[in-house]
Design a protein around this motif. Structure first.
Motif, PDB file in Angstrom:
ATOM      1  N   ILE A 352     -11.617   8.894  -4.293  1.00 55.01           N
ATOM      2  CA  ILE A 352     -10.576   8.056  -4.910  1.00 55.01           C
ATOM      3  C   ILE A 352     -10.627   8.244  -6.423  1.00 55.01           C
ATOM      4  CG2 ILE A 352      -9.704   5.711  -5.237  1.00 55.01           C
ATOM      5  CD1 ILE A 352     -11.238   4.848  -2.776  1.00 55.01           C
ATOM      6  N   THR A 353      -9.477   8.530  -7.011  1.00 56.63           N
ATOM      7  CA  THR A 353      -9.372   8.514  -8.470  1.00 56.63           C
ATOM      8  C   THR A 353      -8.030   7.894  -8.836  1.00 56.63           C
ATOM      9  OG1 THR A 353      -9.360   9.840 -10.493  1.00 56.63           O
ATOM     10  CG2 THR A 353      -8.565  10.939  -8.509  1.00 56.63           C
ATOM     11  N   GLY A 354      -8.046   6.953  -9.748  1.00 52.03           N
ATOM     12  CA  GLY A 354      -6.789   6.268 -10.049  1.00 52.03           C
ATOM     13  C   GLY A 354      -6.906   5.383 -11.280  1.00 52.03           C
ATOM     14  N   ILE A 355      -5.827   4.698 -11.567  1.00 51.72           N
ATOM     15  CA  ILE A 355      -5.790   3.815 -12.733  1.00 51.72           C
ATOM     16  C   ILE A 355      -5.657   2.378 -12.238  1.00 51.72           C
ATOM     17  CG2 ILE A 355      -4.590   3.275 -14.892  1.00 51.72           C
ATOM     18  CD1 ILE A 355      -3.501   6.214 -14.737  1.00 51.72           C
ATOM     19  N   ALA A 356      -6.777   1.645 -12.291  1.00 51.95           N
ATOM     20  CA  ALA A 356      -6.778   0.276 -11.773  1.00 51.95           C
ATOM     21  C   ALA A 356      -6.221  -0.708 -12.796  1.00 51.95           C
ATOM     22  CB  ALA A 356      -8.197  -0.126 -11.373  1.00 51.95           C
ATOM     23  N   VAL A 370      -2.792   6.173  -7.830  1.00 50.17           N
ATOM     24  CA  VAL A 370      -4.088   6.487  -7.229  1.00 50.17           C
ATOM     25  C   VAL A 370      -3.961   7.737  -6.368  1.00 50.17           C
ATOM     26  CG1 VAL A 370      -5.871   5.660  -5.617  1.00 50.17           C
ATOM     27  CG2 VAL A 370      -4.817   4.051  -7.226  1.00 50.17           C
ATOM     28  N   TYR A 371      -4.925   8.630  -6.464  1.00 48.75           N
ATOM     29  CA  TYR A 371      -5.000   9.784  -5.576  1.00 48.75           C
ATOM     30  C   TYR A 371      -6.214   9.638  -4.672  1.00 48.75           C
ATOM     31  CZ  TYR A 371      -1.491  11.944  -8.528  1.00 48.75           C
ATOM     32  OH  TYR A 371      -0.331  12.204  -9.203  1.00 48.75           O
ATOM     33  N   ILE A 372      -5.992   9.911  -3.409  1.00 47.66           N
ATOM     34  CA  ILE A 372      -7.097   9.873  -2.446  1.00 47.66           C
ATOM     35  C   ILE A 372      -7.238  11.260  -1.844  1.00 47.66           C
ATOM     36  CG2 ILE A 372      -7.902   8.865  -0.266  1.00 47.66           C
ATOM     37  CD1 ILE A 372      -6.456   6.305  -1.063  1.00 47.66           C
ATOM     38  N   GLY A 373      -8.444  11.768  -1.859  1.00 43.86           N
ATOM     39  CA  GLY A 373      -8.702  13.098  -1.309  1.00 43.86           C
ATOM     40  C   GLY A 373      -9.574  13.008  -0.071  1.00 43.86           C
ATOM     41  N   LEU A 374      -9.353  13.920   0.864  1.00 37.60           N
ATOM     42  CA  LEU A 374     -10.156  13.934   2.086  1.00 37.60           C
ATOM     43  C   LEU A 374     -10.501  15.371   2.432  1.00 37.60           C
ATOM     44  CD1 LEU A 374     -11.351  12.456   4.562  1.00 37.60           C
ATOM     45  CD2 LEU A 374      -9.119  12.680   5.659  1.00 37.60           C
ATOM     46  N   GLU A 385      -0.866  10.894  -2.871  1.00 39.51           N
ATOM     47  CA  GLU A 385      -0.593  10.106  -4.067  1.00 39.51           C
ATOM     48  C   GLU A 385      -0.074   8.734  -3.657  1.00 39.51           C
ATOM     49  OE1 GLU A 385       1.848  11.928  -7.336  1.00 39.51           O
ATOM     50  OE2 GLU A 385       3.076  10.132  -7.033  1.00 39.51           O
ATOM     51  N   TYR A 386      -0.556   7.694  -4.295  1.00 38.09           N
ATOM     52  CA  TYR A 386      -0.088   6.338  -4.019  1.00 38.09           C
ATOM     53  C   TYR A 386       0.303   5.670  -5.320  1.00 38.09           C
ATOM     54  CZ  TYR A 386      -2.486   7.178   0.385  1.00 38.09           C
ATOM     55  OH  TYR A 386      -2.896   7.722   1.571  1.00 38.09           O
ATOM     56  N   ARG A 387       1.299   4.828  -5.234  1.00 32.89           N
ATOM     57  CA  ARG A 387       1.667   4.000  -6.385  1.00 32.89           C
ATOM     58  C   ARG A 387       1.600   2.551  -5.931  1.00 32.89           C
ATOM     59  NH1 ARG A 387       4.209   7.192 -10.544  1.00 32.89           N
ATOM     60  NH2 ARG A 387       3.962   9.347  -9.892  1.00 32.89           N
ATOM     61  N   HIS A 399      -9.052  -2.929  -4.388  1.00 32.51           N
ATOM     62  CA  HIS A 399      -9.240  -3.269  -2.976  1.00 32.51           C
ATOM     63  C   HIS A 399      -8.306  -2.444  -2.084  1.00 32.51           C
ATOM     64  CE1 HIS A 399      -9.957  -5.797   0.558  1.00 32.51           C
ATOM     65  NE2 HIS A 399      -8.651  -5.738   0.753  1.00 32.51           N
ATOM     66  N   VAL A 400      -7.039  -2.370  -2.497  1.00 33.56           N
ATOM     67  CA  VAL A 400      -6.053  -1.632  -1.703  1.00 33.56           C
ATOM     68  C   VAL A 400      -6.386  -0.138  -1.711  1.00 33.56           C
ATOM     69  CG1 VAL A 400      -3.611  -0.975  -1.605  1.00 33.56           C
ATOM     70  CG2 VAL A 400      -4.244  -3.370  -1.978  1.00 33.56           C
ATOM     71  N   SER A 401      -6.895   0.372  -2.832  1.00 34.95           N
ATOM     72  CA  SER A 401      -7.257   1.795  -2.906  1.00 34.95           C
ATOM     73  C   SER A 401      -8.366   2.140  -1.905  1.00 34.95           C
ATOM     74  CB  SER A 401      -7.739   2.156  -4.319  1.00 34.95           C
ATOM     75  OG  SER A 401      -6.723   1.945  -5.261  1.00 34.95           O
ATOM     76  N   ALA A 402      -9.417   1.338  -1.911  1.00 35.37           N
ATOM     77  CA  ALA A 402     -10.534   1.599  -1.001  1.00 35.37           C
ATOM     78  C   ALA A 402     -10.080   1.439   0.454  1.00 35.37           C
ATOM     79  CB  ALA A 402     -11.697   0.653  -1.313  1.00 35.37           C
ATOM     80  N   SER A 403      -9.289   0.423   0.729  1.00 36.05           N
ATOM     81  CA  SER A 403      -8.811   0.206   2.096  1.00 36.05           C
ATOM     82  C   SER A 403      -7.918   1.353   2.554  1.00 36.05           C
ATOM     83  CB  SER A 403      -8.018  -1.109   2.185  1.00 36.05           C
ATOM     84  OG  SER A 403      -8.816  -2.185   1.769  1.00 36.05           O
ATOM     85  N   THR A 404      -7.059   1.822   1.650  1.00 32.89           N
ATOM     86  CA  THR A 404      -6.147   2.913   2.010  1.00 32.89           C
ATOM     87  C   THR A 404      -6.931   4.191   2.283  1.00 32.89           C
ATOM     88  OG1 THR A 404      -4.396   1.905   0.697  1.00 32.89           O
ATOM     89  CG2 THR A 404      -4.132   4.233   1.231  1.00 32.89           C
TER      90      THR A 404
END
Lengths: 416, 416
Positions: A352-356, A370-374, A385-387, A399-404
């Protein structure tokens, strides 16, 4: 026949304490099948307490009081109730004896103020307090009204409820139908979108289906009224099955399940392992995963790469890509995922890398990006990519980033 | 002039959720000096909601509703209130636009059911919802009655309260004597031990001093009644100063301070940096540190070394020591702290290894046994052993472990 919960205490009106007693009693009443439609909070004030009593006896038959049974002058619940019904208080020597013993056990001497706790309305039964000094009462001042009083200390109240009130309430045969519920949990779909998909179910009479929204999560509660748990379960099961089919992958679990516990079950089944690389969540994803007892079977650990130097040094992120695309980018998310998977030698690497926020946004990178890589077992790597919106606040975005991220892995494990 | 809090939601009657909204509003009203004598909880039922309204307007002038503003058919608060006062609902295009924008921001399309949230009683003002879709209202349906509605989701409600309701309530001049409080926070001392040290203060009339126990933490609340905040502050200040002196290093901060924010202030002042190595907390220490916005100034990251292979591979823990002393040992804690400090090139390295339970205990290592290691700027390293008890549960042991690690660093930074 219905109950009303009346919590007495100025500390509740000042917001000093959370009213967990009301929640506890509400759950218990639902399980016993005794309906209740109102809860009232009122201060340690005899006049207002009497007004609340007047209203309560006009709309309920079982009145359950908590609080105001202590030894201090502001504890007035019992005497106010007695006064309301025009009944005298009687001192019970067995209560004085019980209180004296409890003081002795703790190496103390009973104070005169505790004598007050031995005063019970004439005709009321004592509801013994096993752990504290304040006893409660069970009292029928009129044939159609039953009053319970409990101390406000939750631990004392719980034991008294379970050991005395529950057997009494059951023996009265008041609970006709119990209410039994199951919470279905969803991720990746909004409340209104889910509600539209399952709209017809909201009109069911029994079981009922109702939505509620949590922290970025939607839940549907299916509640059945029935004679017993097994009968309720039989009513819930077919509806649950249909809703799960409609929701598809958006449904992730029920009741005590969490995204982390479900991901854990899937990894345990496939005998695979996971590591994480976290930037903006700063350890929150690892924390969620390790809330699950036994998670060491499949979760090996991770790197909190808050500073860019850690992304490069411990995860092998390319410094040129960091410069060119920035730390919050798809390519960095992917390199973080691959880096942690490789270094920790796990089946999966999740990043996870993003701007909280609230600071850190740039012209083209808003708070909530937020970008999530797998990275997966066949050396494949994807990123998304998530907004999550600029206004939801730092804690919720994290919280939403980790859950997503967990949800992304869950979907991958279920559909590959 | 007094207020009444009315929380609407069948989930409250079923005990599914704790009524934290009532506590929040109660605290806020006390701070504003607006008295409130009653709180009522009622289900999503128009008839009973109207009965509650009837009672509330007979005893209060400010009615504050939470819950029942969602997009689904069981959300009926706004229309029921309008109906009670015989006023029509009007659709507000600006609300529809706002909701549409929020959906667009999250890459979704507004559903038709959300249109319902744009219906507001004629004559009511919109109370904008910055984070969610459900706006509230401020409405005077009669000259002597003011109604507020808020959504039930606490995070949305809090922001709306602070940004719109507070300025409005202050501007009305309703508050007479305000209650102003300060919470002093302590770590490393038990509630009864602290209470004994400050016992004389518990008898003060104004300000009052009362203890609260939180998650492993003790707080003292000093509350003053006064005409204004400055006058209350003047009453609180000398008492606060005396209590801080008595508590010494056990006092760590007040009100919104956290152990992590205090450690952050100290590191920022000394221009030093920190990294963490976590085993049983699984990321929880990093999560706490990064809850503080701007923590990237001094927190560089860390390693979640849940599996022993990560302790060896990424932190350089000696495998022979792991074998001989076990992962939960002083020497491993120290090697973790040194390892993370060295690899991340920070001033300080803080480590945690322990048994959070419920499984994992051995003959001589019970659940709750935790070692915390701290490596410092002069290459010194220390470790401490804690026994947090076998019965406190996994979540609390993890929370207390991470907090204690922060507290250890705090004391080190203050006393070196």
């Amino acid at each position: 026949m219905s109950a009303e919960i009346i919590c007495v205490g100025t500390e509740l009106l000042l917001g000093d304490i959370l009213n967990s007693n009301a929640q506890f009693i509400a759950q218990q009443l639902a399980q016993l099948g005794i309906p209740h439609y109102y809860q009232t909070v009122v201060g340690d004030n005899p006049e207002r307490l009497k007004q609340v009593l007047e209203i309560a006896i006009s709309r309920a038959q079982i009145l359950i009081f908590t609080g105001g049974l202590g030894p201090t002058p502001d504890d007035l619940t019992c005497e106010t109730i007695a006064d309301f019904f025009g009944v005298a208080l009687v001192e019970h020597p067995e209560i004085i004896e019980d209180i004296t013993q409890k003081f002795t056990q703790r190496g103390r001497v009973m104070t005169p103020s505790n004598r007050k706790q031995a005063l019970i309305p004439q005709g009321a039964e004592i509801l013994p307090n096993l752990t504290g000094t304040a006893p409660g009462i069970i009292w029928q001042p009129r044939s159609e009204i039953t009053i319970f009083t409990f101390p406000g200390v939750p631990s004392e109240m719980h034991r008294m409820w379970e050991e005395t009130a529950v057997p009494f309430l059951k023996s009265q045969g008041w609970g006709k139908e119990i209410i039994y519920s199951r919470s279905l949990k969803f991720w990746g779909i909004g409340e209104s979108a889910l509600a539209e998909k399952v709209a017809p179910y909201f009109n069911l009479p029994n079981p009922t289906v109702a939505p509620y929204a949590g922290k970025g999560e939607v839940r549907l509660r299916i509640s059945a009224k029935a004679a017993c748990e097994a009968a309720a379960e039989a009513l819930i099961l077919p509806i649950e099955k249909q809703i799960k089919e409609i929701a598809g992958l958006n449904y992730y679990g029920a009741d005590h399940d969490t995204l982390a516990s479900i991901v854990g079950q899937l990894l345990r089944t496939s005998k695979e392992t996971l590591s994480v690389a976290e930037s903006c969540t700063g350890g929150g994803l690892g924390q969620m995963l390790t809330e699950v007892s036994g998670s060491s079977d499949y979760f090996w650990g991770g790197v909190i790469s808050y500073d860019n130097s850690v992304k490069v040094g411990l995860l092998g992120v390319n410094p040129e890509d960091l410069d060119k695309f920035g730390a919050v980018s798809a390519i960095v998310a992917e390199q973080m995922a691959v880096g942690v998977k490789t270094r920790l030698a796990t089946t999966w690497g999740l990043s996870i890398t993003g701007i909280a926020g609230p600071s850190g946004e740039t012209d083209n990178k808003p708070v909530g990006l937020v970008y999530i890589g797998l990275a997966g077992p066949k050396d494949e790597v994807v990123s998304f990519e998530y907004r999550f919106g600029t206004m939801r606040g730092r804690a919720l975005i994290r919280h939403v980033s980790a859950s997503t991220a967990l949800d992304l892995l869950r979907r991958q494990l279920l559909t590959r």
